[in-house]
Design a protein around this motif. Structure first.
Motif, PDB file in Angstrom:
ATOM      1  N   TYR A   1      12.347   5.789  -6.213  1.00 46.05           N
ATOM      2  CA  TYR A   1      13.555   5.029  -5.580  1.00 46.05           C
ATOM      3  C   TYR A   1      12.877   3.756  -4.901  1.00 46.05           C
ATOM      4  CZ  TYR A   1      17.346   8.123  -6.063  1.00 46.05           C
ATOM      5  OH  TYR A   1      18.527   8.962  -6.727  1.00 46.05           O
TER       6      TYR A   1
ATOM      7  N   VAL B   1      10.094  10.487  -5.102  1.00 47.87           N
ATOM      8  CA  VAL B   1      10.612  11.418  -4.176  1.00 47.87           C
ATOM      9  C   VAL B   1      10.845  12.714  -4.677  1.00 47.87           C
ATOM     10  CG1 VAL B   1      12.017   9.327  -2.903  1.00 47.87           C
ATOM     11  CG2 VAL B   1      13.030  10.610  -5.069  1.00 47.87           C
TER      12      VAL B   1
ATOM     13  N   LEU C   1      18.568  11.278  -4.733  1.00 49.85           N
ATOM     14  CA  LEU C   1      18.192  11.178  -3.494  1.00 49.85           C
ATOM     15  C   LEU C   1      18.831  11.783  -2.346  1.00 49.85           C
ATOM     16  CD1 LEU C   1      15.883   9.836  -1.933  1.00 49.85           C
ATOM     17  CD2 LEU C   1      17.021   7.608  -2.081  1.00 49.85           C
ATOM     18  N   GLU C   2      20.344  11.692  -2.339  1.00 51.57           N
ATOM     19  CA  GLU C   2      21.133  12.317  -1.332  1.00 51.57           C
ATOM     20  C   GLU C   2      20.913  13.827  -1.260  1.00 51.57           C
ATOM     21  OE1 GLU C   2      24.023  11.719  -4.890  1.00 51.57           O
ATOM     22  OE2 GLU C   2      22.182  10.527  -3.788  1.00 51.57           O
TER      23      GLU C   2
ATOM     24  N   ILE D   1      18.038  15.183  -1.935  1.00 53.28           N
ATOM     25  CA  ILE D   1      16.559  15.213  -1.290  1.00 53.28           C
ATOM     26  C   ILE D   1      16.641  15.249   0.322  1.00 53.28           C
ATOM     27  CG2 ILE D   1      14.035  14.201  -1.213  1.00 53.28           C
ATOM     28  CD1 ILE D   1      14.506  13.601  -4.076  1.00 53.28           C
ATOM     29  N   ILE D   2      17.264  14.004   0.745  1.00 51.86           N
ATOM     30  CA  ILE D   2      17.670  13.725   1.957  1.00 51.86           C
ATOM     31  C   ILE D   2      18.236  15.256   2.712  1.00 51.86           C
ATOM     32  CG2 ILE D   2      19.061  12.248   3.657  1.00 51.86           C
ATOM     33  CD1 ILE D   2      18.530   9.956   1.808  1.00 51.86           C
TER      34      ILE D   2
ATOM     35  N   ARG E   1      15.970  17.715   3.304  1.00 60.03           N
ATOM     36  CA  ARG E   1      14.748  17.566   4.399  1.00 60.03           C
ATOM     37  C   ARG E   1      15.642  17.654   5.754  1.00 60.03           C
ATOM     38  NH1 ARG E   1      11.934  13.122   1.180  1.00 60.03           N
ATOM     39  NH2 ARG E   1      10.270  14.497   0.164  1.00 60.03           N
TER      40      ARG E   1
ATOM     41  N   LEU F   1      20.258   4.858   1.345  1.00 60.75           N
ATOM     42  CA  LEU F   1      19.814   6.035   1.098  1.00 60.75           C
ATOM     43  C   LEU F   1      18.111   5.847   1.121  1.00 60.75           C
ATOM     44  CD1 LEU F   1      21.773   7.511  -1.741  1.00 60.75           C
ATOM     45  CD2 LEU F   1      22.030   7.864   0.727  1.00 60.75           C
ATOM     46  N   GLU F   2      17.819   4.786   0.350  1.00 59.80           N
ATOM     47  CA  GLU F   2      15.935   4.311   0.580  1.00 59.80           C
ATOM     48  C   GLU F   2      15.464   4.414   1.733  1.00 59.80           C
ATOM     49  OE1 GLU F   2      15.186   1.308  -1.968  1.00 59.80           O
ATOM     50  OE2 GLU F   2      16.699   2.073  -3.789  1.00 59.80           O
TER      51      GLU F   2
ATOM     52  N   GLU G   1      15.828   7.557   3.786  1.00 58.21           N
ATOM     53  CA  GLU G   1      14.626   8.630   3.277  1.00 58.21           C
ATOM     54  C   GLU G   1      13.246   8.209   4.067  1.00 58.21           C
ATOM     55  OE1 GLU G   1      12.206  11.037   0.649  1.00 58.21           O
ATOM     56  OE2 GLU G   1      14.054  11.330   1.599  1.00 58.21           O
ATOM     57  N   LYS G   2      12.910   6.762   3.790  1.00 55.92           N
ATOM     58  CA  LYS G   2      11.915   6.316   4.693  1.00 55.92           C
ATOM     59  C   LYS G   2      11.879   6.752   5.954  1.00 55.92           C
ATOM     60  CE  LYS G   2      11.087   2.721   1.281  1.00 55.92           C
ATOM     61  NZ  LYS G   2      11.039   1.210   0.830  1.00 55.92           N
TER      62      LYS G   2
ATOM     63  N   LEU H   1      10.947  10.384   6.735  1.00 54.31           N
ATOM     64  CA  LEU H   1       9.729  10.838   6.350  1.00 54.31           C
ATOM     65  C   LEU H   1       8.765  10.454   7.696  1.00 54.31           C
ATOM     66  CD1 LEU H   1       9.317   9.876   2.621  1.00 54.31           C
ATOM     67  CD2 LEU H   1       9.240  12.122   3.687  1.00 54.31           C
TER      68      LEU H   1
END
Length: 415
Positions: free
Chosen positions: A186, A252, A261-262, A264-265, A268, A405-406, A409-410, A413
């Protein structure tokens, strides 16, 4: 080992029905080591179908056909198959019984002759009993080539393919092992992508590197095949080690581990016990939907609001009117206030906010069409970014969701 998929039906060619069967068949065959050479769609016309059969037989080993097996007069597949194999149609007793049983259990209408005639099959065919419908599947061998005809109804086709066709193919052929490994990225910059592309020329000839772009992300797929599974896996692993350092900031995960990505989020947040809340304006609830469409979202998603109008940002989220007057409703200051206040409102660990002008008119702000501000609030800080996402309204919204979303995610992290 090569296969061709032939879908039959005028409804496919006029766009009335979307062909989902081919994607499922292709993926299922690929999983057992069969490469798809071509997918062909033809109309309900005997001459057209016969030519498609002839062409497919000349270039592949396995021909999978779907559609055209219904009771209406425009369903010509069985008669055409019989002609292609210089065969005649005969009534199959087991299919007749299956049709009669279905009528007794589920259908209150009279069993008509056209329905009974679905038990007619080419005499050379091996019947693949369709337990979910009246049109049977059919298997025909022609030398080393295999023809398989399946009903076009997706759920009927899928069960026949998985339970009947795949086992028989495994009995007849020896297939290579095929491995695809897809890396999800992403926010991958164009310059980085060019570097990865140049790397593709140095990758082993036995491995293929493909780029699959979509809004906000790029999937990098590495593929290889062979009869030694261990060697195939080692080839892929070797090339992945070359690629990963180049995409470290954007990578990711692998697609077989998390498909979006959602997802993965969500994983987490759930694993860390953290929660999320969203305040949306220009994205109109689309950020929230990315999470709530998946089961288990209540474990981390506390809630959200769509404060589309300026007044709702003031009344629902408590964004100061003076702040809006000073900076504009489409601004970093307002996005940050929205993110912070929605986080407080829902007692969440992370607050996400979007405000912008998706077009086509400027609305409550003088901001340019395509201008979007996105903010992320945590316990310790609030960050925001400005994006120019173009002029097409739907694409602006989709891009804004991806950027949100990007950014989220950052930020996760970092904490």
């Amino acid at each position: 080992m090569l296969a061709e998929i032939i879908t039959i039906g005028d409804e496919l060619l006029i766009g009335q029905v979307v062909d989902t069967n081919s994607a499922f068949i292709a993926q299922t065959l690929n999983n057992i080591g069969v490469s798809i050479y071509q997918i062909t769609s033809v109309q309900d016309d005997k001459a057209h179908i016969l030519q498609a059969f002839k062409d497919a037989e000349s270039r592949v080993d396995i021909i999978i056909i779907t559609g055209g097996l219904g009771p209406t007069k425009d369903d010509v597949t069985k008669k055409t198959i019989a002609e292609y194999f210089n065969d005649t149609l005969v009534r199959d007793a087991s299919v007749t019984k299956n049709i009669e049983d279905i009528w007794k259990k589920y259908v209150r209408q009279t069993l008509l002759q056209v329905n009974k005639d679905q038990a007619l099959v080419p005499s050379k065919a091996k019947v693949l009993m369709n337990e979910l419908g009246t049109a049977p599947g059919m298997w025909l061998d022609k030398g080393s080539k295999t023809f398989v005809s399946l009903p076009g109804v997706p759920f009927e086709m899928k069960k026949l393919l998985v339970n009947k066709v795949i086992p028989k193919l495994k009995e007849k052929y020896k297939f290579p092992f095929i491995l695809h490994k897809t890396l999800l990225t992403y926010g991958l910059g164009e310059s980085t992508l060019q570097i990865v592309s140049s790397l593709g020329r140095s990758i082993a000839k036995t491995v293929r590197l493909a780029y699959l772009p979509r809004l906000g992300s790029v999937r990098l797929r590495l593929s290889s095949k062979g009869f030694n599974e261990i060697e195939v896996r080692e080839r892929i692993d070797t090339e992945i080690k070359k690629v990963l350092p180049l995409i470290e900031d954007a990578f990711v995960g692998f697609e077989d581990e998390a498909k979006s990505l959602e997802a993965i989020i969500a994983k987490r947040l759930t694993n860390s016990g953290k929660t999320l809340a969203v305040a949306e304006s220009c994205t109109g609830g689309n950020v929230a939907e990315q999470f709530t469409q998946n089961a288990g979202a209540s474990a981390y998603f506390n809630g959200g609001v769509v404060t589309y109008a300026t007044e709702s940002k003031i009344k629902v989220l408590g964004v100061p009117k003076a702040l809006i007057n000073e900076h504009s409703v489409v601004s970093a200051a307002v996005a940050e206030a929205m993110a912070k206040n929605v986080r407080d409102l829902f007692n969440a660990d992370y607050g996400v906010a979007t405000t912008g002008n998706a077009g086509p008119s400027k609305g409550d702000s003088d901001a340019d069409v395509g201008a979007v501000f996105i903010a992320i609030a945590t316990k310790n800080r609030v960050v925001s970014e400005r994006f120019m996402l173009g002029l097409a309204r739907k694409r602006v919204i989709k891009k804004a969701v991806n950027k949100a979303l990007e950014m989220l995610e950052k930020e996760i992290l970092k904490n």
